[in-house]
Design a protein around this motif. Structure first.
Motif, PDB file in Angstrom:
ATOM      1  N   ARG A  78       0.809  -1.220   0.000  1.00 32.82           N
ATOM      2  CA  ARG A  78       0.000   0.000   0.000  1.00 32.82           C
ATOM      3  C   ARG A  78       0.842   1.270   0.000  1.00 32.82           C
ATOM      4  NH1 ARG A  78      -2.382   1.246   4.134  1.00 32.82           N
ATOM      5  NH2 ARG A  78      -1.595  -0.286   5.624  1.00 32.82           N
ATOM      6  N   ARG A  79       1.832   1.328   0.882  1.00 32.89           N
ATOM      7  CA  ARG A  79       2.564   2.580   1.062  1.00 32.89           C
ATOM      8  C   ARG A  79       3.746   2.727   0.098  1.00 32.89           C
ATOM      9  NH1 ARG A  79       1.568   5.308   6.023  1.00 32.89           N
ATOM     10  NH2 ARG A  79       0.041   4.214   7.316  1.00 32.89           N
ATOM     11  N   LEU A  80       4.585   1.713   0.023  1.00 34.44           N
ATOM     12  CA  LEU A  80       5.764   1.817  -0.850  1.00 34.44           C
ATOM     13  C   LEU A  80       5.369   1.743  -2.315  1.00 34.44           C
ATOM     14  CD1 LEU A  80       8.843   1.915  -1.289  1.00 34.44           C
ATOM     15  CD2 LEU A  80       8.837  -0.584  -1.139  1.00 34.44           C
ATOM     16  N   PHE A  81       4.757   0.623  -2.719  1.00 36.25           N
ATOM     17  CA  PHE A  81       4.436   0.463  -4.129  1.00 36.25           C
ATOM     18  C   PHE A  81       3.282   1.360  -4.558  1.00 36.25           C
ATOM     19  CE2 PHE A  81       6.404  -3.928  -3.679  1.00 36.25           C
ATOM     20  CZ  PHE A  81       7.612  -3.502  -4.204  1.00 36.25           C
ATOM     21  N   GLY A  82       2.357   1.640  -3.657  1.00 37.03           N
ATOM     22  CA  GLY A  82       1.265   2.547  -4.006  1.00 37.03           C
ATOM     23  C   GLY A  82       1.787   3.896  -4.441  1.00 37.03           C
ATOM     24  N   ASN A  83       2.754   4.429  -3.687  1.00 42.59           N
ATOM     25  CA  ASN A  83       3.338   5.732  -4.001  1.00 42.59           C
ATOM     26  C   ASN A  83       4.192   5.686  -5.266  1.00 42.59           C
ATOM     27  OD1 ASN A  83       5.889   7.677  -3.571  1.00 42.59           O
ATOM     28  ND2 ASN A  83       4.079   8.609  -2.647  1.00 42.59           N
ATOM     29  N   ILE A  84       5.063   4.693  -5.369  1.00 40.20           N
ATOM     30  CA  ILE A  84       5.943   4.585  -6.536  1.00 40.20           C
ATOM     31  C   ILE A  84       5.126   4.349  -7.802  1.00 40.20           C
ATOM     32  CG2 ILE A  84       7.727   3.168  -7.638  1.00 40.20           C
ATOM     33  CD1 ILE A  84       8.905   2.702  -4.842  1.00 40.20           C
TER      34      ILE A  84
END
Length: 202
Positions: A78-84
């Protein structure tokens, strides 16, 4: 909040760029289809070529999940790949257009996306695990984050080429490990694509 456990290692927005006009499914070739037992117990391979929507393609359960006892954590998804992925999608759209100021604005984001996309697939993670065979799933996820900018400096200072298949009857093929780099054992040829070129859509 429900935990996301079905992890797409090729984002759905990336996949949809390979859909043919008017289609909402991909032609999917599974080189290692799952085995199924017939009524008599005989194992037979499942379908290897079929149509599938992006939501069901290029995903694996708990590929990025971390575990703390019986608790499952999906913050990497959610946080790492969502942003990237969000920044990467904007960057790819920018580089598919002709606005050079947008290229400048999204330059770093494009290469950050390409870098993590090369590492986040089952093949990329397997490569990482062969370097450190004793890593647990949680440690593997930590190591992936630790080296995720590995290629960015080299790629941003190199020569880049954007190629199009717009006028070709044969389009690009999307694979489960879509980012390739130059292979010294296969030097570029005068005709055709080289392994240094990175298609991001059909």
């Amino acid at each position: 909040m429900s935990v996301t456990r079905n992890n797409h290692y090729v984002p759905q927005w990336h996949q949809t760029r390979f859909l043919l006009p008017g289609r909402d499914t991909l032609s999917y070739l599974d080189l290692k289809p799952a085995m199924h037992a017939k009524g008599d117990g005989t194992l037979v391979p499942g379908k290897s070529l079929f149509q599938t929507p992006p939501v069901r393609a290029f995903c694996t359960r708990d590929l990025y999940s971390t575990f703390f006892g019986t608790d499952v954590n999906d913050e990497i998804e959610r946080r790492l790949f969502g942003n990237i992925d969000a920044r990467g999608a904007d960057a790819v759209r920018a580089f598919c257009r002709t606005d050079q100021s947008a290229w400048h604005d999204h330059f770093q984001n494009l290469f950050e996306y390409l870098d993590i996309q090369k590492l986040r697939t089952p093949k990329g993670l397997q490569w990482l695990k062969t370097q450190y065979p004793e890593l647990s799933q949680n440690e593997l996820m930590q190591e992936m984050q630790g080296i995720r900018m590995l290629n960015v400096t080299t790629w941003t200072t190199g020569v880049r080429e954007i190629v199009s298949a717009e006028n070709s009857p044969t389009k690009f093929i999307l694979t489960d490990h879509p980012i390739t780099i130059y292979n010294h054992a296969t030097p570029p040829k005068i005709v055709g694509m080289t392994s240094r070129q990175i298609p991001l859509s059909h």
